[in-house]
Scaffold this motif. Structure first.
Motif, short mmCIF file in Angstrom:
data_model
loop_
_atom_site.label_atom_id
_atom_site.label_comp_id
_atom_site.label_asym_id
_atom_site.label_seq_id
_atom_site.Cartn_x
_atom_site.Cartn_y
_atom_site.Cartn_z
N LEU A 124 0.82 -1.20 0.00
CA LEU A 124 0.00 0.00 0.00
C LEU A 124 0.86 1.26 0.00
CD1 LEU A 124 -2.79 -1.10 2.52
CD2 LEU A 124 -3.01 -0.85 0.04
N LEU A 125 1.97 1.23 0.74
CA LEU A 125 2.86 2.38 0.72
C LEU A 125 3.50 2.57 -0.65
CD1 LEU A 125 4.89 2.66 4.04
CD2 LEU A 125 3.45 4.38 2.97
N SER A 126 3.66 1.48 -1.40
CA SER A 126 4.21 1.59 -2.75
C SER A 126 3.22 2.24 -3.70
CB SER A 126 4.60 0.20 -3.28
OG SER A 126 5.66 -0.35 -2.54
N MET A 244 11.95 1.67 -2.22
CA MET A 244 12.51 2.26 -1.02
C MET A 244 11.88 3.64 -0.82
SD MET A 244 16.58 3.00 -0.34
CE MET A 244 17.00 1.30 -0.74
N ILE A 245 11.62 4.01 0.42
CA ILE A 245 11.15 5.36 0.69
C ILE A 245 12.16 6.09 1.55
CG2 ILE A 245 8.69 4.81 0.48
CD1 ILE A 245 8.56 4.86 3.54
N HIS A 255 9.42 10.36 -0.15
CA HIS A 255 9.74 10.13 -1.56
C HIS A 255 9.96 8.64 -1.76
CE1 HIS A 255 11.36 10.63 -5.52
NE2 HIS A 255 12.59 10.29 -5.18
N ILE A 256 9.59 8.12 -2.94
CA ILE A 256 9.75 6.70 -3.23
C ILE A 256 10.55 6.52 -4.52
CG2 ILE A 256 7.52 6.54 -4.44
CD1 ILE A 256 7.28 3.68 -3.23
N PHE A 257 11.43 5.54 -4.52
CA PHE A 257 12.25 5.21 -5.67
C PHE A 257 12.66 3.75 -5.52
CE2 PHE A 257 14.67 7.09 -2.29
CZ PHE A 257 15.75 6.24 -2.13
N GLY A 258 13.56 3.27 -6.37
CA GLY A 258 13.89 1.85 -6.32
C GLY A 258 15.37 1.56 -6.38
N THR A 259 15.69 0.31 -6.09
CA THR A 259 17.06 -0.17 -6.21
C THR A 259 17.04 -1.53 -6.91
OG1 THR A 259 19.07 -0.73 -4.98
CG2 THR A 259 16.99 -1.17 -3.88
N SER A 260 18.02 -1.77 -7.76
CA SER A 260 18.08 -3.00 -8.53
C SER A 260 19.51 -3.55 -8.48
CB SER A 260 17.67 -2.74 -9.98
OG SER A 260 17.73 -3.93 -10.76
N TYR A 297 17.95 13.29 0.93
CA TYR A 297 16.95 12.51 1.65
C TYR A 297 17.58 11.83 2.87
CZ TYR A 297 14.45 13.21 -2.73
OH TYR A 297 13.86 13.77 -3.83
N ARG A 298 16.70 11.41 3.79
CA ARG A 298 17.13 10.72 5.01
C ARG A 298 16.09 9.66 5.36
NH1 ARG A 298 13.65 12.79 8.80
NH2 ARG A 298 12.81 14.88 8.38
N ASP A 299 16.36 8.88 6.40
CA ASP A 299 15.41 7.88 6.93
C ASP A 299 14.97 6.90 5.85
OD1 ASP A 299 15.58 9.30 9.30
OD2 ASP A 299 13.77 10.47 8.90
N PHE A 300 15.92 6.16 5.32
CA PHE A 300 15.64 5.23 4.24
C PHE A 300 15.03 3.94 4.77
CE2 PHE A 300 17.68 7.45 0.76
CZ PHE A 300 18.51 8.34 1.43
N ASN A 301 13.97 3.47 4.11
CA ASN A 301 13.29 2.23 4.49
C ASN A 301 12.91 1.44 3.26
OD1 ASN A 301 12.46 2.40 7.61
ND2 ASN A 301 12.31 4.45 6.72
N LEU A 302 13.21 0.14 3.29
CA LEU A 302 12.79 -0.74 2.20
C LEU A 302 11.30 -1.03 2.30
CD1 LEU A 302 15.62 -3.43 2.16
CD2 LEU A 302 15.38 -1.47 0.67
N LEU A 303 10.68 -1.27 1.16
CA LEU A 303 9.27 -1.62 1.16
C LEU A 303 9.04 -3.07 0.79
CD1 LEU A 303 7.49 1.55 -0.21
CD2 LEU A 303 7.93 0.84 2.13
#
Length: 309
Positions: A124-126, A244-245, A255-260, A297-303
């Protein structure tokens, strides 16, 4: 203020989510309370209308389209969550119409075991494919969890059909990208997809358009739509992708983005910042290290619950 410093608008109202993660480059986040939990009583809407109109598609058509769209997903929990989030939004069923204690309308978009709560919260956060920036209520009872999207009025068959049309168009875009990237190396696939996403979309600074539906409609969306589209194309093309947010240091907006993982390294792909709105893409936001995102950005969290290793 530069565009890239304040781009990003992630809204997931009404959900309480704790995320434990392991991030690349030894950046770890402990179990963190991101948003306030809201629990309310959701009940089936006894006044929901039965299906009355045929729109030229069937439940079987819906299931086939969703199975094709999610053919990359191997995790059974994620597959079922995503399947329900799509299906309940594109196929009208009176059994999916719910109300709260005040009679406010909700569309039930997921029902499953309460043990799936964390993964449901990640999904849902995604971002929802439809209903950008919607308020989502989680209702847990009898070891089951329900997720309902708050609506201003009851969901209709016509809305479901319009959403289905968007789903079919989205599937067409996926097929196009899979054909164009076939035979390319993983790195070339990633580059082609990032250029395709940035070339197709424009950033919506009002953040009112922020979903995959906007990707195939107005082609204007904020970071949720950019990231959701990028993830869908990466994974459909056989590439890994973990969303990741993070929080903007300047204004506190999420903010949301991704890692591969490419060539044994987890690299950042932030397509909404890559699309620099001036006709020249900011290449520093793709194939980059996490330290680059830490500038703004700060406070990185995986989704996702998986670790990056």
């Amino acid at each position: 203020m530069s565009i890239k410093k304040w781009k990003g608008a992630l809204f997931a109202l009404g959900m309480g989510i704790g995320i434990a993660t392991s991030l690349p480059n030894s950046v770890c986040a402990a179990e963190t309370k991101l948003l306030q939990t809201v629990e309310t009583s959701l009940q089936p809407d006894s006044a929901a209308l039965p299906r009355r109109t045929e729109y030229g598609y069937t439940a079987e058509d819906v299931d086939r389209a969703i199975e094709r769209l999610l053919s990359y997903e191997t995790d059974p929990v994620r597959w079922d969550i995503q399947r329900q989030l799509y299906r309940n939004s594109v196929w009208y069923s009176p059994e999916s119409q719910y109300v709260d204690g005040n009679g406010k309308s909700y569309l039930l978009v997921y029902e499953g075991a309460a043990t799936n709560r964390k993964q449901l919260s990640y999904e849902l956060l995604s971002g929802l494919a439809f209903f950008p920036n919607a308020r989502v209520i989680l209702n847990t009872r009898d070891k089951r969890i329900l997720a309902g999207v708050e609506l201003n009025r009851p969901f209709t068959e016509g809305e479901a059909y319009r959403n289905y049309q968007s789903l079919v168009r989205l599937l067409g875009l996926v097929d196009e990208v899979k054909a164009e990237t076939a035979g390319k190396s993983a790195r070339d696939k990633a580059q082609w997809i990032c250029d395709y996403v940035a070339g197709r979309l424009n950033y919506d600074f009002t953040t009112q358009q922020n979903s995959l539906q906007d990707v195939v409609g107005s082609r204007k969306t904020a970071c949720v739509g950019y990231n959701g589209f990028t993830e869908l194309l990466f994974r459909s093309a056989g590439l890994s992708y973990v969303s990741m947010i993070a929080t903007n240091k300047e204004n506190g907006i999420m903010h949301i983005f991704g890692t591969s993982k490419l060539d044994g390294r987890w690299l950042i792909f932030d397509t909404s910042n890559y699309d620099n709105e001036n006709g020249v893409y900011d290449k520093s936001y793709i194939f980059s290290e996490l330290e680059h995102e830490q500038l703004n950005y700060r406070d990185f969290n995986l989704l996702q619950s998986e670790r990056l290793n």
